[in-house]
Design a protein around this motif. Structure first.
Motif, PDB file in Angstrom:
ATOM      1  N   VAL A  80      76.000  15.541   7.164  1.00  0.00           N
ATOM      2  CA  VAL A  80      77.052  16.322   6.499  1.00  0.00           C
ATOM      3  C   VAL A  80      77.763  15.460   5.464  1.00  0.00           C
ATOM      4  CG1 VAL A  80      79.233  17.534   6.843  1.00  0.00           C
ATOM      5  CG2 VAL A  80      77.328  17.947   8.398  1.00  0.00           C
ATOM      6  N   ASN A  81      78.063  14.203   5.799  1.00  0.00           N
ATOM      7  CA  ASN A  81      78.698  13.318   4.817  1.00  0.00           C
ATOM      8  C   ASN A  81      77.809  13.129   3.592  1.00  0.00           C
ATOM      9  OD1 ASN A  81      80.872  13.020   6.503  1.00  0.00           O
ATOM     10  ND2 ASN A  81      80.734  10.799   6.639  1.00  0.00           N
ATOM     11  N   LEU A  82      76.508  12.998   3.819  1.00  0.00           N
ATOM     12  CA  LEU A  82      75.588  12.843   2.690  1.00  0.00           C
ATOM     13  C   LEU A  82      75.549  14.102   1.837  1.00  0.00           C
ATOM     14  CD1 LEU A  82      73.561  11.134   1.141  1.00  0.00           C
ATOM     15  CD2 LEU A  82      71.785  11.972   2.698  1.00  0.00           C
ATOM     16  N   VAL A  83      75.598  15.255   2.466  1.00  0.00           N
ATOM     17  CA  VAL A  83      75.612  16.517   1.706  1.00  0.00           C
ATOM     18  C   VAL A  83      76.858  16.581   0.824  1.00  0.00           C
ATOM     19  CG1 VAL A  83      75.872  19.032   1.945  1.00  0.00           C
ATOM     20  CG2 VAL A  83      74.151  17.815   3.282  1.00  0.00           C
ATOM     21  N   PHE A  84      78.016  16.220   1.377  1.00  0.00           N
ATOM     22  CA  PHE A  84      79.242  16.212   0.561  1.00  0.00           C
ATOM     23  C   PHE A  84      79.150  15.174  -0.560  1.00  0.00           C
ATOM     24  CE2 PHE A  84      81.557  18.041   4.379  1.00  0.00           C
ATOM     25  CZ  PHE A  84      81.727  19.287   3.792  1.00  0.00           C
ATOM     26  N   HIS A  85      78.570  14.020  -0.261  1.00  0.00           N
ATOM     27  CA  HIS A  85      78.428  12.966  -1.271  1.00  0.00           C
ATOM     28  C   HIS A  85      77.490  13.415  -2.391  1.00  0.00           C
ATOM     29  CE1 HIS A  85      78.573   8.952  -2.890  1.00  0.00           C
ATOM     30  NE2 HIS A  85      77.265   8.802  -2.758  1.00  0.00           N
ATOM     31  N   ILE A  86      76.380  14.028  -2.031  1.00  0.00           N
ATOM     32  CA  ILE A  86      75.450  14.542  -3.041  1.00  0.00           C
ATOM     33  C   ILE A  86      76.125  15.627  -3.874  1.00  0.00           C
ATOM     34  CG2 ILE A  86      73.341  15.899  -3.366  1.00  0.00           C
ATOM     35  CD1 ILE A  86      72.120  14.310  -1.024  1.00  0.00           C
ATOM     36  N   GLY A  87      76.875  16.497  -3.223  1.00  0.00           N
ATOM     37  CA  GLY A  87      77.599  17.535  -3.960  1.00  0.00           C
ATOM     38  C   GLY A  87      78.549  16.945  -4.984  1.00  0.00           C
ATOM     39  N   ALA A  88      79.266  15.893  -4.589  1.00  0.00           N
ATOM     40  CA  ALA A  88      80.185  15.242  -5.527  1.00  0.00           C
ATOM     41  C   ALA A  88      79.415  14.589  -6.676  1.00  0.00           C
ATOM     42  CB  ALA A  88      81.043  14.211  -4.795  1.00  0.00           C
ATOM     43  N   GLU A 132      80.390   3.638   2.054  1.00  0.00           N
ATOM     44  CA  GLU A 132      81.320   4.035   3.116  1.00  0.00           C
ATOM     45  C   GLU A 132      81.483   5.544   3.206  1.00  0.00           C
ATOM     46  OE1 GLU A 132      85.656   3.761   0.932  1.00  0.00           O
ATOM     47  OE2 GLU A 132      84.924   2.041   2.021  1.00  0.00           O
ATOM     48  N   SER A 133      81.276   6.264   2.112  1.00  0.00           N
ATOM     49  CA  SER A 133      81.452   7.715   2.164  1.00  0.00           C
ATOM     50  C   SER A 133      80.363   8.406   2.980  1.00  0.00           C
ATOM     51  CB  SER A 133      81.508   8.299   0.751  1.00  0.00           C
ATOM     52  OG  SER A 133      80.261   8.168   0.117  1.00  0.00           O
ATOM     53  N   VAL A 134      79.269   7.703   3.243  1.00  0.00           N
ATOM     54  CA  VAL A 134      78.207   8.273   4.066  1.00  0.00           C
ATOM     55  C   VAL A 134      78.164   7.599   5.441  1.00  0.00           C
ATOM     56  CG1 VAL A 134      75.713   8.666   4.246  1.00  0.00           C
ATOM     57  CG2 VAL A 134      76.844   8.881   2.039  1.00  0.00           C
ATOM     58  N   THR A 135      78.304   6.285   5.463  1.00  0.00           N
ATOM     59  CA  THR A 135      78.133   5.558   6.718  1.00  0.00           C
ATOM     60  C   THR A 135      79.376   5.556   7.603  1.00  0.00           C
ATOM     61  OG1 THR A 135      78.713   3.470   5.653  1.00  0.00           O
ATOM     62  CG2 THR A 135      76.385   4.047   5.737  1.00  0.00           C
ATOM     63  N   TYR A 136      80.542   5.675   7.036  1.00  0.00           N
ATOM     64  CA  TYR A 136      81.798   5.674   7.786  1.00  0.00           C
ATOM     65  C   TYR A 136      82.259   7.123   7.840  1.00  0.00           C
ATOM     66  CZ  TYR A 136      86.761   4.355   8.572  1.00  0.00           C
ATOM     67  OH  TYR A 136      88.037   4.232   9.045  1.00  0.00           O
ATOM     68  N   ILE A 137      82.128   7.753   8.976  1.00  0.00           N
ATOM     69  CA  ILE A 137      82.258   9.206   9.086  1.00  0.00           C
ATOM     70  C   ILE A 137      83.624   9.719   8.639  1.00  0.00           C
ATOM     71  CG2 ILE A 137      82.211  11.139  10.707  1.00  0.00           C
ATOM     72  CD1 ILE A 137      79.991   9.458  12.170  1.00  0.00           C
ATOM     73  N   CYS A 138      84.703   9.022   8.983  1.00  0.00           N
ATOM     74  CA  CYS A 138      86.043   9.496   8.603  1.00  0.00           C
ATOM     75  C   CYS A 138      86.294   9.424   7.101  1.00  0.00           C
ATOM     76  CB  CYS A 138      87.125   8.724   9.352  1.00  0.00           C
ATOM     77  SG  CYS A 138      87.401   9.398  11.003  1.00  0.00           S
ATOM     78  N   GLN A 139      85.405   8.803   6.359  1.00  0.00           N
ATOM     79  CA  GLN A 139      85.562   8.801   4.906  1.00  0.00           C
ATOM     80  C   GLN A 139      85.240  10.163   4.306  1.00  0.00           C
ATOM     81  OE1 GLN A 139      86.885   6.656   2.716  1.00  0.00           O
ATOM     82  NE2 GLN A 139      87.531   5.577   4.550  1.00  0.00           N
TER      83      GLN A 139
END
Length: 149
Positions: A80-88, A132-139
């Motif tokens: 999910v973090n990767l999906v948000f990062h890719i979206g950004a 950190e936006s992908v590996t650190y979940i709270c980011q």
């Protein structure tokens, strides 16, 4: 159909591939730092209702939905973090490209708009400071804030 129209989805797909390759080895990074207090030791994550932690309710809801689907398996949270990062990253690509295609700028930059926008997006997606936006979940708080800005 012109070649520009036929291949317009290639740059975004390549950006997604760049991100997948950059973060493919990060899906098993365990919960750490604030993840432990915010997610692992917080019983409020186990229920979708009521949605809490205003004004960050949307991020919190995403954590609750993640828990509902994946419990404490970190892979789902990282996906999910990767999906948000890719979206950004795709938003950044689109903003740069459209900015370079605007009247007054396009006379100089129109031919380079897509390659330049792709390069900016790829550098941003794969830059080491973004890990950190992908590996650190709270980011996810930061990723979603940046995406919505």
């Amino acid at each position: 159909m012109s070649s520009d129209t036929r291949y317009r989805f290639v740059p975004p797909l390549l950006l997604m591939l760049v991100a997948l390759l950059a973060y493919a080895n990060s899906f098993h990074v365990p919960f750490m730092f604030d993840d432990l207090a915010t997610l692992v030791r917080n019983p409020n994550i186990r229920s979708i209702l009521p949605v809490g932690f205003w004004p960050r309710w949307l991020v919190w809801l995403s954590f609750q939905l993640n828990y509902a689907v994946h419990a404490y398996h970190v892979v789902g949270y990282h996906v999910v973090n990767l999906v948000f990062h890719i979206g950004a990253g795709l938003l950044l690509y689109g903003i740069v490209r459209r900015t370079l295609m605007r009247p007054g700028v396009s006379e100089t930059w129109s031919k380079a708009a897509s390659p330049l926008a792709w390069t900016v997006g790829a550098c941003w997606l794969a830059h080491p400071l973004q890990t950190e936006s992908v590996t650190y979940i709270c980011q996810r708080y930061e990723s979603m804030m940046g995406g919505f800005m």
